[in-house]
Design a protein around this motif. Structure first.
Motif, PDB file in Angstrom:
ATOM      1  N   VAL A  85       1.020  -1.427  -0.068  1.00 34.33           N
ATOM      2  CA  VAL A  85       0.146  -0.091   0.079  1.00 34.33           C
ATOM      3  C   VAL A  85       0.962   1.194   0.045  1.00 34.33           C
ATOM      4  CG1 VAL A  85      -1.596   1.151   1.263  1.00 34.33           C
ATOM      5  CG2 VAL A  85      -1.759  -1.138   1.180  1.00 34.33           C
ATOM      6  N   THR A  86       0.564   2.212  -0.899  1.00 31.49           N
ATOM      7  CA  THR A  86       1.393   3.386  -0.964  1.00 31.49           C
ATOM      8  C   THR A  86       1.064   4.329  -0.076  1.00 31.49           C
ATOM      9  OG1 THR A  86      -0.383   4.204  -2.489  1.00 31.49           O
ATOM     10  CG2 THR A  86       1.495   3.366  -3.455  1.00 31.49           C
ATOM     11  N   ALA A  87       2.105   5.237   0.221  1.00 31.15           N
ATOM     12  CA  ALA A  87       1.779   6.423   1.126  1.00 31.15           C
ATOM     13  C   ALA A  87       0.677   7.277   0.738  1.00 31.15           C
ATOM     14  CB  ALA A  87       2.869   7.299   1.219  1.00 31.15           C
ATOM     15  N   LEU A  88       0.063   7.884   1.811  1.00 34.99           N
ATOM     16  CA  LEU A  88      -1.423   8.757   1.625  1.00 34.99           C
ATOM     17  C   LEU A  88      -0.707  10.001   0.862  1.00 34.99           C
ATOM     18  CD1 LEU A  88      -2.618   8.659   5.052  1.00 34.99           C
ATOM     19  CD2 LEU A  88      -3.463   7.617   3.234  1.00 34.99           C
ATOM     20  N   ILE A  89       0.240  10.543   0.986  1.00 38.43           N
ATOM     21  CA  ILE A  89       0.616  11.815   0.171  1.00 38.43           C
ATOM     22  C   ILE A  89       1.929  11.573  -0.083  1.00 38.43           C
ATOM     23  CG2 ILE A  89       1.072  13.963   0.271  1.00 38.43           C
ATOM     24  CD1 ILE A  89      -1.281  14.675   1.669  1.00 38.43           C
TER      25      ILE A  89
END
Length: 246
Positions: A85-89
């Motif tokens: 899962v990628t970073a939020l920002i």
């Protein structure tokens, strides 16, 4: 140092049996919503075997669902490591606004002369709902619907498709960081001014307002990322400017 345990999805989803013909869409939707609302946090690895077991399916629809989520910027699939899962920002957030700055003013320019009273009333209804909304998922959805109500008469289906894709990319970090970045009240004021310019048919003012709105959001993300970088830097490190590689 003991290895940090890898989180599992057993506390996120209840094991179930999913019909084979619906598996890909069901898994994509379930994972997307769990990532968007934070139940699956950034950096969580998503194992195909675990997901397949939880949904009672083979690995093929899981693999397809993960690829679709990667295309939406929610996952990063690494060779031999799998999906994470990628970073939020991240830099992608600024890239999203860069693309929006290219596409949306053109859509608004094409759409403005053809907006009906019904279109404007729909945009206004979204703003009223935005003032009352409290949960982040509703805020993100209404924000997207407001913008698309003003662009819908552009007469270019491909342009509108690309814009909606970018707005969906924005939805994830908008849910979590609108208030943290201090852009909530500014966004509301910008939207109201933009709708007023659209009602009056003032193209130059509407386009200027939209460009300013998007540019300020991009700047807010730039400053947020710079602050995050500085907070993570070891003591004594010289602070980096936004955009400078780690």
């Amino acid at each position: 140092m003991p290895r940090k345990p890898i989180p599992t999805l057993s506390g996120v989803f209840t094991p179930t049996e999913t019909p084979a013909h619906l598996a890909r869409d069901v898994i994509e939707s379930a994972l997307r919503e769990a990532i968007m609302d934070g139940r699956i946090p950034p950096e969580t690895p998503l194992r195909q075997e675990e997901i397949a077991a939880l949904f009672g399916v083979s690995r093929m629809p899981v693999r397809e669902a993960l690829r679709r989520l990667e295309s939406q910027g929610l996952l990063h699939i690494q060779p031999y490591k799998g999906a994470v899962v990628t970073a939020l920002i991240s830099q992608d957030a600024m890239d999203t606004y860069g693309v929006r700055l290219l596409l949306e003013p053109e859509a608004l320019r094409l759409s403005l002369p053809h907006l009906s009273d019904t279109d404007l009333a729909e945009a206004s209804a979204r703003l009223i709902a935005l003032r009352k909304a409290r949960d982040s998922a509703t805020l993100a959805r209404l924000n997207r619907e407001f913008h698309m109500a003003l662009y819908r008469r552009a007469g270019n289906a491909r342009l509108l498709y690309l814009i909606e894709q970018e707005l969906e990319q924005e939805e994830r970090f908008l849910r979590f960081h609108l208030s943290a970045m201090g852009t909530g009240h500014q966004a509301r004021d910008d939207h109201e001014a933009l709708l007023d310019a659209a009602r009056s048919g003032d193209e130059s003012r509407a386009l200027a307002l939209l460009r300013r709105h998007l540019s300020q959001a991009e700047q807010a993300i730039r400053h947020y990322l710079a602050d995050q970088d500085n907070a993570e830097s070891p003591a004594g490190d010289a602070p980096r400017t936004a955009g400078e590689p780690k």
